[in-house]
Design a protein around this motif. Structure first.
Motif, mmCIF file in Angstrom:
data_model
loop_
_atom_site.group_PDB
_atom_site.id
_atom_site.type_symbol
_atom_site.label_atom_id
_atom_site.label_comp_id
_atom_site.label_asym_id
_atom_site.label_seq_id
_atom_site.Cartn_x
_atom_site.Cartn_y
_atom_site.Cartn_z
ATOM 1 N N PRO A 168 -0.254 4.416 -9.858
ATOM 2 C CA PRO A 168 -1.218 5.387 -9.310
ATOM 3 C C PRO A 168 -2.478 4.680 -8.815
ATOM 4 N N ARG A 185 -9.493 4.719 -4.858
ATOM 5 C CA ARG A 185 -9.851 6.121 -4.613
ATOM 6 C C ARG A 185 -11.249 6.233 -4.020
ATOM 7 N N THR A 190 -0.604 8.387 -2.809
ATOM 8 C CA THR A 190 -1.214 8.572 -4.133
ATOM 9 C C THR A 190 -0.945 7.385 -5.044
ATOM 10 N N SER A 191 -0.264 6.358 -4.510
ATOM 11 C CA SER A 191 0.061 5.187 -5.324
ATOM 12 C C SER A 191 -0.067 3.922 -4.480
#
Length: 226
Positions: free
Chosen positions: A191, A197, A214-215
């Motif tokens: 992740p 992020r 998302t990874s």
């Protein structure tokens, strides 16, 4: 090649990781697993580049190897020495910009978990120096590909972990041009962490990530000097 569906948490106890020193994470775990696949023993000389907490250096010492660890920050060098003492293992640790302080020796096994996260610039100091590596994530990796072959003995092996965001193919090409036989030995998807992020918009603007991502993929590259 080994494909891992999820990275296990790093389980080695009693590792000191003060502020400003890179703490063992999924990339550390993946590289440790690769280390376990190599033939090692008292006759194996190991160089751990960018040692951070010394997690890899300590494990190599536990496997019986003669271990030299280097890092560009004095705090990491002191931390690696302390963790070796806590584990009652002997390592030699130097402050060094990559191989500059150890270039007169040759090693059987070189380990490296370098900075590899794409970033708007290369930090000159601070904790982010352990992961930020320029706009393409290759500011340190390219230097490693150029410098490491000269400190590998014949038959010696380089194990390096980095993100798929900074182009594993380019690493393989560079190592091949340097005379090493290189390939991806393992990969894992994890992740997205807080650093990625925090710069998702920038990564998407550079087309390094898609909106649905998302990874992140991590790869271990194994390169051997014939």
């Amino acid at each position: 090649m080994v494909t891992v569906t999820g990275a296990r948490p790093y389980a080695q106890p009693f590792l000191v990781t003060p502020p400003g020193v890179y703490a063992p994470q999924s990339d550390t775990q993946l590289l440790l697993a690769a280390l376990e696949q190599e033939r090692t023993g008292p006759d194996t000389s190991v160089l751990d580049i960018g040692t951070g907490s010394g997690a890899l250096a300590v494990r190599a010492a536990q496997l019986g190897c003669e271990v030299t660890a280097v890092d560009i920050t004095l705090r990491a060098v002191v931390t690696a020495r302390l963790n070796a003492l806590l584990h009652r293992r002997r390592i030699t640790a130097h402050r060094s910009d990559l191989t500059s302080a150890v270039a007169t020796r040759a090693y059987d096994l070189v380990l490296c978990n370098p900075p590899y996260v794409p970033a708007p610039g290369v930090p000159l100091r601070g904790a982010s120096r352990a992961w930020d590596a320029g706009v393409d994530g290759r500011a340190v990796i390219d230097r490693l590909c150029t410098g490491v072959p000269s400190v590998l003995r014949r038959g010696g092996v380089l194990l390096i972990v980095h993100s798929g965001l900074c182009d594993a193919g380019a690493t393989l090409d560079r190592l091949g041009r340097a005379g090493l036989d290189a390939g991806v030995s393992s990969r894992v998807r994890i992740p997205l962490g807080p650093v990625l992020r925090s710069r998702l918009l920038w990564l998407r603007e550079r087309r390094l990530m898609c909106a649905e991502d998302t990874s992140e993929e991590l790869v271990v590259i194994r390169a051997e000097r014939p």
